[in-house]
Write a protein that holds these residues in place. Sequence first.
Motif, PDB file in Angstrom:
ATOM      1  N   TYR A  62       2.041   9.482  13.947  1.00  0.00           N
ATOM      2  CA  TYR A  62       2.023  10.893  14.314  1.00  0.00           C
ATOM      3  C   TYR A  62       3.370  11.238  14.925  1.00  0.00           C
ATOM      4  CZ  TYR A  62       0.397  15.396  16.043  1.00  0.00           C
ATOM      5  OH  TYR A  62       0.253  16.747  16.263  1.00  0.00           O
ATOM      6  N   ALA A  63       4.013  12.262  14.396  1.00  0.00           N
ATOM      7  CA  ALA A  63       5.348  12.665  14.866  1.00  0.00           C
ATOM      8  C   ALA A  63       6.305  11.486  14.848  1.00  0.00           C
ATOM      9  CB  ALA A  63       5.278  13.279  16.259  1.00  0.00           C
ATOM     10  N   ARG A  64       6.230  10.708  13.755  1.00  0.00           N
ATOM     11  CA  ARG A  64       7.119   9.566  13.509  1.00  0.00           C
ATOM     12  C   ARG A  64       6.979   8.456  14.534  1.00  0.00           C
ATOM     13  NH1 ARG A  64      12.569  13.061  11.992  1.00  0.00           N
ATOM     14  NH2 ARG A  64      11.829  13.866   9.992  1.00  0.00           N
ATOM     15  N   ALA A  65       5.826   8.327  15.142  1.00  0.00           N
ATOM     16  CA  ALA A  65       5.594   7.270  16.124  1.00  0.00           C
ATOM     17  C   ALA A  65       4.171   6.737  15.975  1.00  0.00           C
ATOM     18  CB  ALA A  65       5.816   7.795  17.540  1.00  0.00           C
ATOM     19  N   GLN A  66       3.968   5.508  16.432  1.00  0.00           N
ATOM     20  CA  GLN A  66       2.631   4.922  16.359  1.00  0.00           C
ATOM     21  C   GLN A  66       1.703   5.584  17.363  1.00  0.00           C
ATOM     22  OE1 GLN A  66       2.079   0.993  17.988  1.00  0.00           O
ATOM     23  NE2 GLN A  66       0.519   0.453  16.462  1.00  0.00           N
ATOM     24  N   LEU A  67       0.492   5.899  16.906  1.00  0.00           N
ATOM     25  CA  LEU A  67      -0.509   6.528  17.756  1.00  0.00           C
ATOM     26  C   LEU A  67      -1.802   5.728  17.640  1.00  0.00           C
ATOM     27  CD1 LEU A  67      -0.894   9.191  19.516  1.00  0.00           C
ATOM     28  CD2 LEU A  67      -2.079  10.099  17.506  1.00  0.00           C
TER      29      LEU A  67
ATOM     30  N   SER B 215     -20.592  10.357  20.485  1.00  0.00           N
ATOM     31  CA  SER B 215     -21.635  11.160  21.118  1.00  0.00           C
ATOM     32  C   SER B 215     -21.117  12.485  21.659  1.00  0.00           C
ATOM     33  CB  SER B 215     -22.295  10.366  22.257  1.00  0.00           C
ATOM     34  OG  SER B 215     -21.323  10.001  23.233  1.00  0.00           O
ATOM     35  N   SER B 216     -19.914  12.480  22.231  1.00  0.00           N
ATOM     36  CA  SER B 216     -19.358  13.703  22.836  1.00  0.00           C
ATOM     37  C   SER B 216     -18.342  14.409  21.954  1.00  0.00           C
ATOM     38  CB  SER B 216     -18.694  13.356  24.168  1.00  0.00           C
ATOM     39  OG  SER B 216     -17.554  12.527  23.957  1.00  0.00           O
ATOM     40  N   GLY B 217     -17.831  13.701  20.947  1.00  0.00           N
ATOM     41  CA  GLY B 217     -16.794  14.280  20.103  1.00  0.00           C
ATOM     42  C   GLY B 217     -15.408  14.225  20.709  1.00  0.00           C
ATOM     43  N   VAL B 218     -15.267  13.574  21.881  1.00  0.00           N
ATOM     44  CA  VAL B 218     -13.971  13.486  22.550  1.00  0.00           C
ATOM     45  C   VAL B 218     -13.069  12.499  21.805  1.00  0.00           C
ATOM     46  CG1 VAL B 218     -12.784  12.753  24.656  1.00  0.00           C
ATOM     47  CG2 VAL B 218     -14.865  14.138  24.803  1.00  0.00           C
ATOM     48  N   ILE B 219     -11.805  12.883  21.635  1.00  0.00           N
ATOM     49  CA  ILE B 219     -10.808  12.035  20.993  1.00  0.00           C
ATOM     50  C   ILE B 219      -9.759  11.666  22.042  1.00  0.00           C
ATOM     51  CG2 ILE B 219      -9.058  11.879  19.183  1.00  0.00           C
ATOM     52  CD1 ILE B 219     -10.642  14.158  17.746  1.00  0.00           C
ATOM     53  N   ARG B 220      -9.543  10.369  22.222  1.00  0.00           N
ATOM     54  CA  ARG B 220      -8.499   9.896  23.141  1.00  0.00           C
ATOM     55  C   ARG B 220      -7.437   9.184  22.328  1.00  0.00           C
ATOM     56  NH1 ARG B 220     -13.387   8.947  25.658  1.00  0.00           N
ATOM     57  NH2 ARG B 220     -13.667   9.938  27.712  1.00  0.00           N
ATOM     58  N   ALA B 221      -6.195   9.283  22.775  1.00  0.00           N
ATOM     59  CA  ALA B 221      -5.100   8.672  22.025  1.00  0.00           C
ATOM     60  C   ALA B 221      -3.961   8.310  22.957  1.00  0.00           C
ATOM     61  CB  ALA B 221      -4.605   9.618  20.935  1.00  0.00           C
ATOM     62  N   VAL B 222      -3.159   7.351  22.523  1.00  0.00           N
ATOM     63  CA  VAL B 222      -1.975   6.978  23.283  1.00  0.00           C
ATOM     64  C   VAL B 222      -0.849   6.661  22.308  1.00  0.00           C
ATOM     65  CG1 VAL B 222      -2.685   4.541  23.419  1.00  0.00           C
ATOM     66  CG2 VAL B 222      -1.025   5.449  25.053  1.00  0.00           C
ATOM     67  N   CYS B 223       0.353   7.126  22.653  1.00  0.00           N
ATOM     68  CA  CYS B 223       1.567   6.810  21.906  1.00  0.00           C
ATOM     69  C   CYS B 223       2.430   5.930  22.812  1.00  0.00           C
ATOM     70  CB  CYS B 223       2.304   8.091  21.529  1.00  0.00           C
ATOM     71  SG  CYS B 223       3.862   7.799  20.668  1.00  0.00           S
ATOM     72  N   PRO B 224       2.344   4.607  22.664  1.00  0.00           N
ATOM     73  CA  PRO B 224       3.065   3.717  23.589  1.00  0.00           C
ATOM     74  C   PRO B 224       4.575   3.929  23.566  1.00  0.00           C
ATOM     75  CG  PRO B 224       1.426   2.504  22.301  1.00  0.00           C
ATOM     76  CD  PRO B 224       1.535   3.853  21.687  1.00  0.00           C
ATOM     77  N   GLY B 225       5.142   4.179  22.383  1.00  0.00           N
ATOM     78  CA  GLY B 225       6.591   4.322  22.283  1.00  0.00           C
ATOM     79  C   GLY B 225       7.128   5.506  23.061  1.00  0.00           C
ATOM     80  N   GLN B 226       6.348   6.584  23.149  1.00  0.00           N
ATOM     81  CA  GLN B 226       6.784   7.779  23.865  1.00  0.00           C
ATOM     82  C   GLN B 226       6.121   7.912  25.233  1.00  0.00           C
ATOM     83  OE1 GLN B 226       5.723  10.789  20.994  1.00  0.00           O
ATOM     84  NE2 GLN B 226       7.544  10.465  19.767  1.00  0.00           N
ATOM     85  N   ARG B 227       5.242   6.968  25.553  1.00  0.00           N
ATOM     86  CA  ARG B 227       4.497   6.974  26.808  1.00  0.00           C
ATOM     87  C   ARG B 227       3.781   8.316  27.015  1.00  0.00           C
ATOM     88  NH1 ARG B 227       6.497   4.086  31.960  1.00  0.00           N
ATOM     89  NH2 ARG B 227       4.269   3.632  31.931  1.00  0.00           N
ATOM     90  N   LEU B 228       3.022   8.681  25.987  1.00  0.00           N
ATOM     91  CA  LEU B 228       2.232   9.909  26.004  1.00  0.00           C
ATOM     92  C   LEU B 228       0.779   9.562  25.709  1.00  0.00           C
ATOM     93  CD1 LEU B 228       4.560  12.255  23.925  1.00  0.00           C
ATOM     94  CD2 LEU B 228       4.044  12.508  26.367  1.00  0.00           C
ATOM     95  N   ALA B 229      -0.133  10.197  26.427  1.00  0.00           N
ATOM     96  CA  ALA B 229      -1.564  10.000  26.194  1.00  0.00           C
ATOM     97  C   ALA B 229      -2.222  11.364  25.997  1.00  0.00           C
ATOM     98  CB  ALA B 229      -2.212   9.258  27.363  1.00  0.00           C
ATOM     99  N   TYR B 230      -3.335  11.365  25.263  1.00  0.00           N
ATOM    100  CA  TYR B 230      -3.990  12.618  24.896  1.00  0.00           C
ATOM    101  C   TYR B 230      -5.497  12.501  25.060  1.00  0.00           C
ATOM    102  CZ  TYR B 230       0.472  12.974  22.361  1.00  0.00           C
ATOM    103  OH  TYR B 230       1.797  12.969  22.016  1.00  0.00           O
TER     104      TYR B 230
END
Length: 376
Positions: free
Chosen positions: A78-83, A90-105
């Motif tokens: 995603y956006a040229r980086a590993q995600l 059950s809740s439909g919640v999506i969690r994600a982390v991009c280690p290379g950019q140190r961003l979490a969602y």
Amino acid sequence: MTTHAVRLDVAGATATVLSSDEAVTDWTARYFGQWWNATEVPPESVCTGSVVIASVDRDEYDALALGVTQEPHTSTQYARAQLLLSHEVSSGVIRAVCPGQRLAYRSEPGAGQLQIIGCDSEAVATATARLAREVVRGILLRDGWALLHASAVVDQDGRAILTFGQKGAGKTTTALALTARHDLRLLANDRVFVRPDQNSGVDVVPWPAAAAVGLGLVVSLGWFGIVQQRLDSGEQLHPTQDQRVTAALRAGVSEPLWDKGKELKAQVFPDQFERWFGVPLATGGSAAALVFPRIEADALPAEENTVRTLGDGDFMSGETEDRYPDVFGLLGMDGGGARSVRQEIARRLGALPHHSVVLTRDVAANGDFLAKRVGV
């Protein structure tokens, strides 16, 4: 802790960015600005609608990143980086982390809420602008808009000239030649939202984005010295710009730069078109003509006999959105819009004047030639 809020409003679609880091909301206001009517609002007024919450917090990032890696997860680009992605069924919640950019969602599509947490203010601000745009894109697509791969300029009567082609075809050259020579307003550099109007026309609104402008075009437009002066005074172009381009601009090197067959270009913020170069921006228009250019450096501008029509490849469908797949569930449909809408838009645009043209590197010659052909 003070919370800051910026609301985006375009064609009836509204989303709000909230952050305790004012640099993040300032970036959002700057990035979308006039194009999407970005305005500061009281945080307490944000009680409904889609919300993007952005935080710069190392501890919160570490906690969310650890949670993703400890749960079953998948990996994508995603956006040229590993995600890394984790779905809570059950809740439909999506969690994600991009280690290379140190961003979490953390995305809650059902509630219209997306959280972005990171360790660096600029990285968070960049991701927030990208995903706030995706939130608005989803609202517009569900409201009957589609997304075209095209640049656009608008004349004083609101007539939009759309330019099509793959990378390097000359979309940016066409748009900027017309704005430089004939006082047209820039509506979009690479993509536009379009929707059938109530008559037989097609409405057009912008897709805000940084614009990739080759060094040769920067020189032809007479902008090279302006860019150097701005950089020397401490201002910056968009952070996605390759550092080799920045070094060349600072050193006065104007020859095009290439890396493995790909031209490296200056990355211009939307607001810099007007502030730096005096190019006014447009907030909308009605499609009036289609241009299909190709660049031939040593040729004279001319119209070709080639017949070119719109196809699926001219719409930003899921197949052509590989940099930003809908991993956070923000769109809920194909990234280019509903097929029936795309077909109707293609039919209506097909009835407008089409111009297949050869352009040169001479901005003045291109601008004058194009203006005559499209009637501005």
